[in-house]
Design an enzyme around this catalytic site. Structure first.
Site, PDB file in Angstrom:
ATOM      1  CG  ASP A   1       1.467  -0.388   3.088  1.00 28.53           C
ATOM      2  OD1 ASP A   1       0.705  -0.624   4.697  1.00 28.53           O
ATOM      3  OD2 ASP A   1       1.395  -1.967   2.813  1.00 28.53           O
TER       4      ASP A   1
ATOM      5  CG  HIS B   1      -2.157  -1.284   1.079  1.00 25.58           C
ATOM      6  ND1 HIS B   1      -1.150  -2.072   2.130  1.00 25.58           N
ATOM      7  CD2 HIS B   1      -3.676  -1.113   0.979  1.00 25.58           C
ATOM      8  CE1 HIS B   1      -2.480  -3.185   2.411  1.00 25.58           C
ATOM      9  NE2 HIS B   1      -3.894  -2.417   1.890  1.00 25.58           N
TER      10      HIS B   1
END
Ligand code: CO
Ligand code: CO
Ligand code: CO
Ligand code: CO
Ligand code: CO
Ligand code: CO
Ligand code: CO
Ligand code: CO
Lengths: 437, 437, 437, 437
Positions: free
Chosen positions: D104, D101
């Site tokens: 992340d 993501h």
């Protein structure tokens, strides 16, 4: 002799993992020695009477699909034909044990006496058949849930006459079980629960159940029955709530009525999962509480909310169950009973045989895996090491009650105790298990 | 005085069912006499510290959403501001009780001693605030699940130092609870269970738990604490399996460790349903077993598999729970604690107040309904009549153990006993209940 | 005229909330005008043939408990006696509609032709009875799940002859439904799914189902049937997985086979919850997708994993369901069918009547509550206000596809858009709902 | 180069089933040819960024337990250290892919522009690292669920500014994914659902979602991105209900918004079971509907009601999933992404590595088993034979819509068609599967 239903099937043989024969054992080799004991003695398989010979394939939305040559006609005559088929299958499978409810082997009569005579009469037939067969009786049990009289419970019925009727029925079934050399006697309280609290007196019903079970235990001792009295937990279904919900509930119930040294549990995989527990949890807990008795081996569907009683087929899952049985010392009077039924669409005789072959092989392969776990010792070693701190004398003293709360608190405050977390190593242990299965 | 967070909210008033005021009670009228007792004394409401003052709106997939003026800055300073807000809400709601974990009221310190001093320091602040307020302490409890040291259990930890640390922490929290006049002391074993059986020694852990609870009970008696020791069952979450699964499991555990007359249960609605039971089942069972203590009132979502701890809002459901509390004699030291948290999107101060108003009104309206059930007597009468046969002297004798299995069997066989099923009248009783709610 | 089973019961009357008469309506007052329409026209209640006249009280663990005068003897004769009893109950209840499966009203014959003639013969009897009664037919449906031929599916059967047999059966049942003035025709695919993927060709089965439903729709148009074709979703049970899992699945299925404007859904409460949805979710989703048709009203037990089909009794729950029906414009050809069965222990005729009274009153009271919600407008107003930003022309343009992803991204980057969260007010809305129920 | 966290671990090697090395592959042998393709190309494993590098061990009841050297300090600096650790693990594992993501890899900034720049900056770092490593990007995705702005949905938010913000974020993340050579772009709608219907306009939210997805697809085509757009179904959690409930729901949604040929599904095992389906069901259904894309491989706990995202460890279960992937032709742009997180107590670096080893070996062993199923052909043969009747020209014509309902009915009535049930052979097929695993 094989009943015609099974064609010309002869006793199944062990042919090893590479065989193409769908009706041979690939893993179950009764005489193979595992951890110093024959496989057959470890696993103590039992075929059950009800699913295999009484179930006709109906479900709540559909009619019977299974046509069996022993269905129909005069009820006692059908019962005798059914016994022929049952013993034919027992011999084909080569299982050392079978199990039954009184109602499985013999039909309900027109009144109590006739029902009793029906059971006794077929029991005599079974005794004669057992002389001709190697199969023995793992356990008997009374069906206290199918007849309408039990719709509101047997021992826990609001009507004391139903309690008495159930008690009388159990006495008869215990007698028959004893006479047939049964190694256990089982109670499954399918209706010992409630549909709605609105019409239920919980305390009264628990007291009734406690009394009932004490009657059974007292009778066992009086008659010299040396088998084990077993309760089979199930949380719900057919009723909304059953008092024998799970192993932990039963343990509390046994303590309340002074029976925790008298009664053990018969744990079924599908009932465990319906109660929210894994099979191995229930086994391990029964071991921890000293009430492990026997197993009903089957599986549920984790995505379905009812008792599907499917034949087990997942080796890694079953291996953990067997591992816990072995860790607890293995079976004494108990065994592995296939409380498992073929699917409604499995119409053929071959389906019934193959289902048992698959279940038996799953358990045998699981035993081999569990034995590897035990022989290797790494799994148990990891657990032992995790709790090693408790072997410390100070820890032992604390556990033995030799230190008060104040003393412990002082020790913590003054000793500068600040524990550091340690890895639980779950994935590593899961990987380790996968080496054995 | 109101903390600024709640604006200029003054203590809520009872305005009756017809009011349009969203921040008034429509059903909760503390002084209204119901079944001979003031509503407030029946319901003994408590607001909780953790959900209302510590929860910041995070969930496993999202960050904090709730901005509270008492969050942030120096930890002890924040704890004091939090106490201001808490007592402001207690006064606004007019609830007679509150509840807390040690960690809710005061921050973890750098070591055991500092944590202890933090708790003690804020406890003194709470004591002063309680002098200014009508709110009393229903119970205190120690948080033995949030800190990493407890990740593998507190009392059931493989490391005896963690056991000791937890014991020392509980001693401190019991002291504070006693000093603040707490009417109960609660243990919820959020980590007393396991993540995987692969690394767990069940028997060892149960023995540790049994010892821990005995330490607590012994200390209670030694210090003259007159409150009740309560265990709160929860089947799972955060761990895969918790030993305090449900009321029945706890009863067995108490018996095993000789505590069934010393410890009672604090039953939470959402934990009941996670264990597969209705709230009223757990209450009724605790009554039957003599271990009913107190309630955490909330609700789960029957379609979600985790503890949503929502405020209760279904009056018919709650009415049955309250009915069983009343049937068991009502609360003694226990009460109704709102272990309930606002939704993550309920950002406003008004949401927090309104959530309590809704929950409190749901319970109050449920009390009124339950009182009608009791006053009318038809529901209890139907149950009594269903079991009337057991009043018969012969039935009583059988239940009292004065008749053997053989004697009962003879009586059935010779007496021609053939019980006839009787309607359970479930739908009629459900309709009856709907008259009261 | 009342069949003897119901004693001397005469048509039930509305007696208001305060009546003590257990067999009177306390809330259902057919002629009472609510939101401009008579209650009877809003709710369009139907009694069902199967649960009330065919169910004998058996469950998977127990035999029939319900003794009905119309059971037994010659099958066609029994069917006629059953019709007498059914119309007697319809008249006692005063419900405007009934529903049936072909197999409910007439027995299976020895072959297809005979089964067809049996249905046709009883249908003629029903037609005559309908002339004497005010009851009309809400819908008919064919039982394509009970007979063993359907054990592996009807339309989705691996055997094309079963597909054909099912198609022929449906044609006949549609004819009868049309001739009896049925306002809808329902398909519930109890066996349209699989027991195991191991023997299943999913794509093939879906194509068969799609074809089957197209056959039905084409036939409907060809015969000028003006009723609605309805599919009833259910996720599982009797099969492990059913293709008509829930409203969303059915919508996708309809789109795949070009039927999304031809077929609507008949939503059952218990099937919704088995699929993991609330009843009102399924209704609201069907409304959003334009496929809402009709309702089966009942309830499941949230703690049990099978279809208990209990009579509804929780007013707040039902009020939200009715609210969504009303928000979608109310019923057109659909109605509220009591696909609900009395409990196995509810032996008495009075139980059967009372169960319907309770269910009907629950729905009527729910209608009154839902009407208050609508009249007040606060609930809908809160929703409207929450989405008010989307009324903004720029937002409307974005939703209408007039702005590309790049353009939106530029607008955000350059416009300094940093959205602030707004309270969802869930508890306040829950409290609001509790004002109406 | 290995980041210090993983000590001196070098890339893991295949050492075969008999190795004792816990950090070697026992089954995963990338270059081993299976069904004509290298194992690595079949399985296309990806390690994920979030669970392995962002998760700190907290759960709803407890604080972080995992101490990682890349946690803490300046956020961008931490992101760079995290990237070092991530690529070190990718190289140690030797997996061909990773996934992330945006959130992340890079921290949220103070505003939209800064967040965007953070992501872009770290993406450039990743690009440089990818030049030094063999690891490629399976897919990227935007985190539209963690920040409070998304608490009420991203695309389905009542506030159009949140929709725009989410769209702008996705554009950026698609750009980065494309630039890093990502083979797919994934959308998981963690907040695209509702907490309560009381504040929700279902139809409006679905339309918003439909528009959002069309924006994504249009942008994909405009930018020449050749990867696949994937939606990941999940039924609930974090929200009460998510619109992307399961494969069937998503298919309907795609049809409604004209996207059924543009978008495929990324199926996660644990999400499948939370929705009431088996993993292989979801895969098989996606194959049947033509929307199979990629897999998140993990497992749930069938006894827990939330997303445990555990590493897979049951070979027989996984073998059926892989079998269905292979039956559908295998992966094209998709792969097997370990959306799996270590347990909270698995503190050690070795735990993180071992967890992946176990998961990878489980899948590799499953591939070998599935390949045996396919090579043997008995399983597929049994299915083909079961439907063989449909190859009949008359059956084909009926399925193709060349026969009306009336014609079919005539054929049944006149042809004397009376289908006979045939065994489904479920247990025999289950036994067959056990030969391969
Ligand atoms: Co069993
Ligand atoms: Co079972
Ligand atoms: Co609680
Ligand atoms: Co809770
Ligand atoms: Co229905
Ligand atoms: Co149903
Ligand atoms: Co997941
Ligand atoms: Co995923």
């Amino acid at each position: 002799m094989s009943a015609p239903f099974f064609g010309d099937l002869t006793p199944l043989r062990y042919e090893g993992p590479e065989t193409d024969n769908p009706l041979a054992y690939r893993w179950y080799n009764p005489d193979q020695v595992v951890l110093g004991k024959r496989m057959e003695e470890h696993l103590r398989f039992a075929a059950c009477y009800w699913h295999s010979f009484c179930y006709a394939g109906s479900d709540p939305f559909g009619a019977a699909t299974l046509e069996r040559p022993w269905f129909g006609g005069d009820a006692m005559d059908a019962a005798r034909r059914k016994a022929d088929a049952a013993f034919a299958l027992f011999d084909i499978l080569g299982v050392p044990f079978f199990t039954f409810h009184d109602r499985d082997i013999a039909p309900e009569g027109g009144n109590f006496g006739e029902s009793l005579r029906n059971v006794r009469s077929i029991a005599e037939l079974l005794a004669r058949k057992m002389e001709q067969s190697k199969v023995r009786l793992l356990w008997g049990t009374a069906n206290l849930f199918s007849h309408p009289r039990y719709m509101a419970g047997a021992a826990s019925n609001p009507d004391p006459d139903v309690f008495a009727y159930a008690a009388a029925t159990v006495k008869n079934c215990m007698d028959v079980t004893r006479e047939l050399g049964g190694q256990n006697y089982v109670l499954w309280g399918g209706r010992e629960g409630y549909e709605t609290l609105l019409n239920t007196d919980l305390r009264q019903e628990l007291d009734q159940l406690g009394r009932f079970l004490n009657l059974v235990v007292e009778y066992k001792h009086r008659t010299g029955f040396t088998g084990t009295i077993l309760i089979e937990p199930k949380p719900k279904e057919p009723t909304k709530h059953q008092y024998d919900f799970d192993v932990a509930s039963i343990y509390g119930f046994l303590c309340r009525y002074g029976l925790e040294r008298e009664v053990k549990v018969n744990i079924e995989a599908n009932h465990a999962t319906l109660a929210g527990h894994s099979y191995e949890h229930e086994i391990a807990l029964a071991n921890a509480l000293g009430i492990f008795g026997s197993l009903d081996v089957n599986r549920g569907d984790p995505l379905l909310g009812w008792d599907t009683d499917q034949f087990p087929n997942n080796v890694p899952d079953m291996a953990l169950a067997v591992y816990h049985v072995l860790q607890g010392g293995g079976f004494t009077t108990g065994g592995m009973n296939f409380d498992a039924k073929i699917r409604r669409q499995s119409l053929a005789a071959e389906d019934l045989v193959a289902a048992h072959v698959g279940g038996i092989d799953t358990c045998a392969r699981a035993l081999l895996a569990a034995a590897r776990m035990i022989e290797d010792g790494k799994l148990a070693g990891a657990v032992q090491q995790r709790y090693a701190g408790w072997q410390n004398p100070a820890a032992q003293a604390m556990l033995a009650g030799k230190e008060s709360l104040e003393a412990i608190a002082d020790r913590v405050a003054q000793g500068g105790i600040e524990p550091r977390p340690v890895s639980g190593r779950q994935e590593q242990l899961e990987n380790l298990v996968n080496r054995y299965v």
